[in-house]
Design a protein around this motif. Structure first.
Motif: not given
Lengths: 682, 219
Positions: A83-87, A347-349
C-alpha cells in the motif's frame, strides 16, 4: 513481480546515474532524463505494490550475500508495504514530472541540478525499499538513506537565507528519531534471543516479551517514527524544512515521506508487536488529535504559503494518527471490526493527503516560481494571470477542506464513521476520549476550511499586492501536467471510494489479528458501513452537486435573466479608487481566529503611529506588527537546546589546545585503567 | 647458579636503565638529555646481549647491534645537531619543578610495582625482577613528555618511553621475532624524523621550541 522490482530499482539507479557526471541533470534533456528515471521507477513500484495487493501473495527477495552481516538484505513486500509503495508512486510520478519543469529555474546556477537529480532518485529508491525491508538491518539502512538523501534535497537552495538552518533542524530531528528507532529495534532484536533480526523472527518472538519491554519498544518506536511523521510536539522541522525545499521535494516530503512514519508505527506496533494495551491506542489517538488541532491553528496564522501547507501537513498526519490510534484502541478493547475500519480510514486519509497536499505544494511552487515570494501578503490576483494553477489549487484546497464530492470528504467521513462506534464502548474514559477526538476532528475540519479559504483567497483573488504578482506568468506545461495528474487522483478518490476501500480492507487484514473487512463493504455505487450505521454514495452526491448548481444558470437562462457581462473591481464595495492596500491581507483575514484562540496564540501587538508634528489629526505612518507565541519552541526546544549548549561548553573546556594537556589525558587514563586492575575483588 | 646470576644482572641492568630515565627529571640542559639517552640506550643494548646469552637466543645479538646503531649513534647524532641549531636552550621552567618531579617519579615507579605485582607473582621468568622497572620507565618517559616544555625534551621523553617498551618486551618475552623488532626500529626512526620536522617548523613559526606556544593555534 521480480521484473517489476528490477525495473523499479534500475530505473531509479539509472535516473541517479544520468545526473551524476559533470553537468548532469542540466538542460531540458538532463532534467527530462532525471524525471524519466523517477517516473518509470515510481510507476514500476506502484505496479509491484498493486499486484501484491490484488493477488494477495507477498513478493520476497533475499540477497544475503550482498551484505554479509546481520542477515544481509532481505526484502519482502506484504500488502501493508505494498500500500505504501503504491502511495509513493502516486506522489512521486506527478512530482517528478512537475520537477522537470520546476527545476528549470535552477539552470542559472542557484542550485546544483546534479545534486538534485541524484538525490531525488536515490531518495525515492531508498524510500521505496523501506516498505520492502524484511529485517532490521535493511529497514534501518534504507530509513537512514531516505533521511540523508532528503536532507540534501532540503538544502538544494543552500544559498538562500535560512535554508541551511532548516536543514539542520531537519537533520537533528530525524537523527534523534533514528536514535530512538535504533534503541527500539535493539530491544526488539536482542531480547530475549538475539539473532539477525528478520521480521518473521521478531513477530514470532514478540509474544514472549514482557509487557513493560513491549511498552518501552512501542514508546521508542512511536516517538522515533513520530519525529519523521511530524506529530506534535516533534513537528518543528516541518514548517522549517518544507518551505526551504524545492516545491516538488516539499510535495514528496510532505505528501509521501512523512507517511513512512505512519508505515513504521503500523509495522512495529501492529504487525511486529501485534497490538498492545489500550493506552497505546489512547496515546496515539490523543497526540493525533492534538497534532490535528494545533497544526491547523498554526497554519491559520502562517503568512508564508508553503509554511501554511507544512502546518497543514501536521494537521493531516494528526488525522491519520487519530485513525491509527482508534484502531489500536479498538483492537485492544476487542472490537476487531471497528479497529480494521479505523485503520482503513487512516490509510484512506493518508492516500488522500498524498494527492491533495502534493497538488497544493506544487500549486504553491508554481506561485513561488511566478512571483518569487512565499509571502501571501505580496500576492493576489493570480487567478487572472495563472488560471490553470488557480483551478488546480482550488481543487486541492476544496479537497483538503473536506468538502464533497472530493476525496478529503470521503476520508474524513470514513474516519468519523469508524470513530462513532467507539463512543458506545462501555468504559467512560475510552468513550470520553473517542468523543473528544470526534469533536476535535470536527473542529479541525472546520478550521481547515477557513485556512484554505485564506490560502486560496489571499493568493489568487483580489488585485495584486505587489509588482511581482502583477507580472506573474502561468506555470510551464510539465508543471501543469504534474498538477493535473493529482487533480485526477483527487477526483477519482472522491468519486470512487467504493472501489478503493475494499482494497484497503485487504491491506490491513491479518495484521495483528485483524479480520478481513473487505467483504463487509458493499461494492457498488454507495459505500456502506458494515454495521449498518451509515451509508453514503459520493458518486451520487457528486452528481447531485453538479446537477443542482447546474440547474440554476439553466433556469435563469430560461427565465430570461439579465445576461449582460459586467466588469467590476473585485471586492470593490462601491469605492471610487481601489488600491491593494484596501484589501484583506493574510493577517487581517485570520484576525478573528487570532482573537478567538488568543489563549493559545498570545498574540503580541505593536502599533506605532507617526503623527504630523503640528497636529495629531494628520497621521504620517502607521506600523502594525503582530506575532504569535510558539509554545513548543519556547518551553520545549529552547530549554533543550540551552541545556545541550551548556553541557557542550563545559565539555569543550577539555579541548584546551595544550599539547601537554592532551598527552596528560592519555597518561591519566592509562594510569587510571591500570589502577583499576588493583581494585579489590577482581 | 646461572639463573640467579641472570636474574641479578637483568634486575641491575633494568635499574640502571630506569635511573638514566629519571636523570632527565633533574638535568636542565638539552645536552645532558642526549647524553642520558645515549647511555641508557647503550645499557639497554647490553641487556639484549645478556638476555640473548642466558636465554640462548642468538637473534637477540643482531637486535642489540641494530638497536645500538640506531639509538646510541644515529638518534643522538640528530639530537645533537638540533641542539646546536637552537643554541643551548635550557629547560628553565618545567610545568612541575624538579623536587616534585622526582617525588612523582618515585610514586610512578611504586605504582608500576603495584600494577605488575600479580604478574611478577605468577611469573617464573628469571627476568621478572625487571618488569616493574620497565613499566616504571614507560611512566617516567610519558611524565617527561607531559611536564617539560621544550619540544626537544619531549622527543627525548618519547624515546625514553620507547626504550621502556623495548625493555618490557625483551624482559617479558626473551625477544620478539626479529622482523617485528626491525619494524619497531623503523617506526621509531620515522616517528623521530617526523617530530624533527615539526620541531623545525615550530621554531620557524614561534622563534622558540616551547610547545606551550602551540596553544595560540586554538581558534
Amino acid at each position: 513481480m521480480q521484473t517489476l522490482f528490477l525495473a523499479m530499482v534500475s530505473a531509479y539507479v539509472l535516473g541517479a546515474f544520468v545526473a551524476l557526471p559533470e553537468g548532469g541533470g542540466r538542460g531540458t534533456l538532463g532534467r527530462g532524463l532525471v524525471a524519466l528515471g523517477a517516473v518509470v521507477g515510481a510507476g514500476a513500484g506502484s505496479a509491484l505494490g498493486a499486484s501484491v495487493i490484488l493477488s494477495g501473495a507477498p513478493f520476497t527477495l533475499s540477497v544475503p550475500e550482498l551484505l554479509p552481516i546481520a542477515g544481509g538484505l532481505a526484502l519482502r513486500l506484504d500488502s501493508l508495504g505494498a500500500f505504501f509503495l503504491v502511495l509513493i508512486g502516486l506522489g512521486a510520478i506527478p512530482a517528478a514530472i512537475y520537477g522537470a519543469g520546476y527545476s528549470a529555474a535552477y539552470e542559472d546556477g542557484r542550485a546544483s541540478l546534479r545534486l538534485l537529480g541524484v538525490m531525488l532518485n536515490l531518495f525515492l529508491l531508498t524510500m521505496s525499499l523501506v516498505t520492502l525491508a524484511d529485517n532490521v538491518l535493511t529497514f534501518l539502512l534504507m530509513w537512514e538513506g531516505m533521511s540523508l538523501t532528503s536532507y540534501f534535497l532540503v538544502i538544494t537552495e543552500s544559498g538562500e537565507e535560512g535554508t541551511m538552518r532548516a536543514g539542520l533542524w531537519y537533520a537533528a530531528m530525524t537523527h534523534a528519531g533514528l536514535a530512538l528507532l535504533l534503541a527500539a529495534f535493539v530491544l526488539l532484536t536482542a531480547y530475549p534471543r538475539g539473532g539477525p533480526g528478520a521480521f518473521a523472527d521478531l513477530r514470532a518472538g514478540a509474544a514472549s516479551l514482557s509487557g513493560t519491554t513491549r511498552s518501552v519498544i512501542f514508546l521508542l518506536a512511536f516517538l522515533g517514527f513520530g519525529s519523521k511523521a511530524g506529530i506534535v510536539p516533534l513537528h518543528v522541522w516541518l514548517p522549517r524544512a518544507h518551505p526551504a525545499a524545492p516545491s516538488h521535494v516539499s510535495a514528496l516530503m510532505s505528501g509521501v515521506m512523512i507517511k513512512m512514519g505512519v508505515y513504521g508505527i503500523l509495522r512495529v506496533a501492529l504487525d511486529l508487536l501485534g497490538g498492545g494495551p489500550p493506552w497505546w491506542g489512547a496515546l496515539v489517538l490523543g497526540l493525533g488529535a492534538a497534532s490535528a488541532l494545533l497544526g491547523i491553528l498554526y497554519a491559520l496564522m502562517a503568512n508564508d504559503l508553503k509554511r501554511l501547507l507544512a502546518y497543514s501537513s501536521v494537521e493531516n498526519i494528526g488525522i491519520v494518527f487519530i485513525g491509527v490510534g482508534a484502531g489500536l484502541l479498538f483492537g485492544a478493547r476487542g472490537l476487531p471490526t471497528a479497529a480494521a475500519l479505523a485503520f482503513v480510514a487512516a490509510l484512506y486519509h493518508a492516500l488522500n493527503h498524498t494527492a491533495f497536499k502534493g497538488l497544493l505544494f506544487m500549486g504553491a511552487g508554481s506561485v513561488l516560481h511566478a512571483t518569487h515570494t512565499r509571502d501571501m501578503n505580496l500576492m493576489g490576483g493570480l487567478i487572472k494571470r495563472m488560471p490553470w494553477t488557480a483551478l488546480f489549487f482550488l481543487i486541492g484546497a476544496v479537497a483538503i477542506a473536506g468538502l464533497p464530492p472530493l476525496n478529503g470528504f470521503v476520508g474524513e467521513w470514513l474516519l468519523f464513521q469508524s470513530l462513532l462506534p467507539g463512543v458506545s464502548i462501555p468504559q467512560p474514559v475510552v468513550a470520553a476520549l473517542v468523543t473528544m477526538a470526534v469533536g476535535m476532528l470536527a473542529l479541525t475540519s472546520g478550521l481547515a476550511a477557513a485556512g484554505f479559504v485564506k490560502a486560496y483567497g489571499i493568493t489568487f483573488l483580489a488585485i495584486p499586492r505587489s509588482e511581482e504578482a502583477a507580472q506573474a506568468h502561468e506555470a510551464s506545461l510539465s508543471m501543469r501536467a504534474g498538477m493535473g495528474l493529482l487533480v485526477i487522483v483527487c477526483i477519482a478518490l472522491g468519486l470512487a471510494p467504493a472501489a478503493v476501500v475494499p482494497l484497503l480492507g485487504r491491506v490491513v487484514a491479518g495484521l495483528g489479528g485483524l479480520p478481513a473487512v473487505a467483504p463487509l463493504f458493499a461494492v457498488n455505487l454507495s459505500l456502506q458501513m458494515p454495521h449498518g450505521f451509515a451509508e453514503i454514495s459520493p458518486t451520487l452526491a457528486a452528481l447531485g452537486l453538479l446537477i443542482v448548481p447546474g440547474l440554476v444558470p439553466v433556469g435563469m437562462f430560461v427565465l430570461g435573466a439579465n445576461r449582460r457581462l459586467r466588469v467590476g473591481d473585485t471586492w470593490g464595495c462601491g469605492r471610487v479608487g481601489q488600491t491593494p492596500r484596501m484589501e484583506y491581507t493574510a493577517t487581517s483575514f485570520a484576525e478573528p481566529l487570532r482573537r478567538v484562540f488568543a489563549e493559545l496564540y498570545r498574540p503580541t501587538k505593536e502599533l506605532t503611529v507617526d503623527f504630523h508634528p503640528d497636529s495629531k489629526y494628520f497621521v504620517q505612518a502607521i506600523e502594525y506588527r503582530t506575532d504569535i507565541r510558539s509554545w513548543f519552541e519556547e518551553f520545549l526546544y529552547e530549554p533543550l537546546l540551552n541545556a545541550t549548549q551548556w553541557v557542550s561548553r563545559r565539555i569543550r573546556r577539555l579541548q584546551s589546545g595544550s599539547l601537554h594537556g592532551y598527552v596528560a589525558y592519555l597518561f591519566i587514563v592509562l594510569v587510571l585503567m591500570l589502577g583499576a586492575l588493583l581494585w579489590p575483588g577482581k | 647458579m646461572n639463573d640467579s646470576l641472570f636474574s641479578q644482572l637483568s634486575t641491575l641492568g633494568s635499574s640502571v636503565v630506569l635511573l638514566f630515565g629519571i636523570t632527565l627529571l633533574w638535568r636542565r640542559s638539552l645536552r645532558a638529555y642526549t647524553g642520558a639517552f645515549q647511555w641508557q640506550s647503550a645499557v639497554l643494548a647490553a641487556m639484549f646481549v645478556i638476555i640473548g646469552y642466558f636465554g640462548h637466543d642468538p637473534e637477540l645479538y643482531f637486535v642489540a647491534v641494530f638497536f645500538g646503531i640506531l639509538k646510541v649513534f644515529i638518534l643522538p647524532r640528530y639530537l645533537e645537531r638540533m641542539e646546536k641549531r637552537f643554541g643551548g636552550q635550557r629547560e628553565s621552567q618545567p610545568y612541575v619543578n624538579v623536587a616534585t618531579s622526582l617525588i612523582l617519579a618515585g610514586l610512578l615507579v611504586l605504582l608500576a610495582y603495584a600494577i605488575t605485582r600479580p604478574l611478577v607473582l605468577v611469573s617464573a621468568l628469571p627476568t621478572r625482577g625487571g618488569l616493574p622497572l620497565a613499566m616504571g620507565l614507560i611512566f617516567v618517559g610519558l611524565f617527561v613528555v607531559i611536564t617539560r616544555k621544550k619540544a626537544l625534551t619531549q622527543i627525548v621523553g618519547f624515546l625514553v618511553m620507547e626504550n621502556g617498551i623495548a625493555l618490557l618486551a625483551v624482559l617479558g618475552t626473551f625477544g620478539i621475532p626479529l622482523i617485528v623488532e626491525l619494524g619497531v626500529f623503523l617506526d621509531v626512526l620515522m616517528g623521530f624524523l617526523v617530530m624533527q620536522v615539526f620541531v623545525y617548523h615550530i621554531h620557524g613559526t614561534f622563534e622558540s621550541i616551547d610547545v606551550d606556544q602551540l596553544n595560540e593555534l586554538k581558534h
